[in-house]
Design a protein around this motif. Sequence first.
Motif, PDB file in Angstrom:
ATOM      1  N   ILE A 162      -0.645   1.962   0.296  1.00 28.73           N
ATOM      2  CA  ILE A 162      -1.727   1.549  -0.619  1.00 28.73           C
ATOM      3  C   ILE A 162      -2.944   2.466  -0.447  1.00 28.73           C
ATOM      4  CG2 ILE A 162      -3.365  -0.303  -1.206  1.00 28.73           C
ATOM      5  CD1 ILE A 162      -1.219  -2.304  -0.365  1.00 28.73           C
ATOM      6  N   ARG A 163      -3.281   2.782   0.804  1.00 27.70           N
ATOM      7  CA  ARG A 163      -4.473   3.606   1.047  1.00 27.70           C
ATOM      8  C   ARG A 163      -4.320   4.993   0.421  1.00 27.70           C
ATOM      9  NH1 ARG A 163      -7.120   7.260   3.799  1.00 27.70           N
ATOM     10  NH2 ARG A 163      -5.248   8.142   4.741  1.00 27.70           N
ATOM     11  N   ASN A 164      -3.152   5.591   0.595  1.00 25.37           N
ATOM     12  CA  ASN A 164      -2.954   6.937   0.052  1.00 25.37           C
ATOM     13  C   ASN A 164      -2.884   6.939  -1.471  1.00 25.37           C
ATOM     14  OD1 ASN A 164      -2.635   9.199   2.172  1.00 25.37           O
ATOM     15  ND2 ASN A 164      -1.642   7.424   3.081  1.00 25.37           N
ATOM     16  N   LEU A 165      -2.255   5.897  -2.031  1.00 29.12           N
ATOM     17  CA  LEU A 165      -2.173   5.798  -3.491  1.00 29.12           C
ATOM     18  C   LEU A 165      -3.581   5.609  -4.087  1.00 29.12           C
ATOM     19  CD1 LEU A 165      -0.170   5.646  -5.892  1.00 29.12           C
ATOM     20  CD2 LEU A 165      -0.269   3.167  -5.685  1.00 29.12           C
ATOM     21  N   LEU A 166      -4.347   4.710  -3.446  1.00 32.03           N
ATOM     22  CA  LEU A 166      -5.730   4.493  -3.919  1.00 32.03           C
ATOM     23  C   LEU A 166      -6.562   5.770  -3.780  1.00 32.03           C
ATOM     24  CD1 LEU A 166      -6.794   0.965  -2.566  1.00 32.03           C
ATOM     25  CD2 LEU A 166      -6.603   1.653  -4.948  1.00 32.03           C
ATOM     26  N   SER A 167      -6.360   6.489  -2.676  1.00 33.71           N
ATOM     27  CA  SER A 167      -7.134   7.724  -2.456  1.00 33.71           C
ATOM     28  C   SER A 167      -6.811   8.752  -3.531  1.00 33.71           C
ATOM     29  CB  SER A 167      -6.837   8.312  -1.072  1.00 33.71           C
ATOM     30  OG  SER A 167      -7.274   7.423  -0.089  1.00 33.71           O
TER      31      SER A 167
END
Lengths: 167, 141
Positions: free
Chosen positions: B118-123
């Motif tokens: 989720i963090r990488n996709l959001l970033s």
Amino acid sequence: MDFKKIPGSWYFLLIVILSYLFLFIFHPEIYHSCLEFFAKIISEILPIFVLIFVLMVITNLLFDSKFISKHIQKEKGIGKWIFVVMGGILSTGPIYMWYPLLANLKEKGLSQGLIATFLYNRAIKLPFLPLMIFYFGVKYVLVLGLVMIFLSVIQGKIINKFMEVKK
Amino acid sequence: MNKSKIVSALIKSGRALFNSVPLIFGTVLLISLFIKLVPPSFYLKIFTNNVLFDSFIGSLVGSVSAGTPLTSYLIGGELLKGGVGLIAVTAFIVAWVTVGIVQLPAESMVLGKKFALIRNLLSFIFAIIVAILTVLILGAI
């Protein structure tokens, strides 16, 4: 000599140098033109690296992982978000060095959103700003920094929501 | 201030900068080669001045790249000089430093797979938003 101990980045440089050697043999005019351009860029950015080194020393001297972790745990409410943002900006060293510490803080109750905000702000590197200013200007760097800080908190809040669903 | 702490900070910083030397020199050599061999018209064809498309491409290229942020500033700065739009360049340098495809396995192991994904996709998405917002604000002030 143990070749395994040589970092991959030196092999990268070696491959690029070999490409230049190839150019030198088969297309000397392109080789000279590229090298001239390389020398121009390096002469422009080299003085900036002196400033980058000074800023790196100052950051390493004043802020270490113990200092940051102690304050992240101590702060509460909005203060915690502000400190996480500052901690991310001031943290130094490669990211993998921080994973164990962040895992430890997570076990101690630090929310995943705060961890995400910390990681996002690691993208803002104070010692590297002189080079960024050289290419993009002070106004751009300031605006970009503020936008990133603002969105890092939004990202943290969204991640908190996502991770809550699991519970 | 403690003398050993100063020496330790000098060594740590010197080592970090020294480790960046091959990457910086290699990248500048590659940039020089790229600029001399590839005409600006080529990469100006990839970036179409469409805000969403350009920022998407910038973010995509930045996401799969890895290395010190200094390298991304060098590439981004030279691309900008070559005529690539500020939105694409901004998305590229932001994604470079915020999305960690290479570190994803390590991040998943230590902080959890769902969190890392989720963090990488959001970033990745945020790199596009940051680029658009930054350029909009710069245009307004």
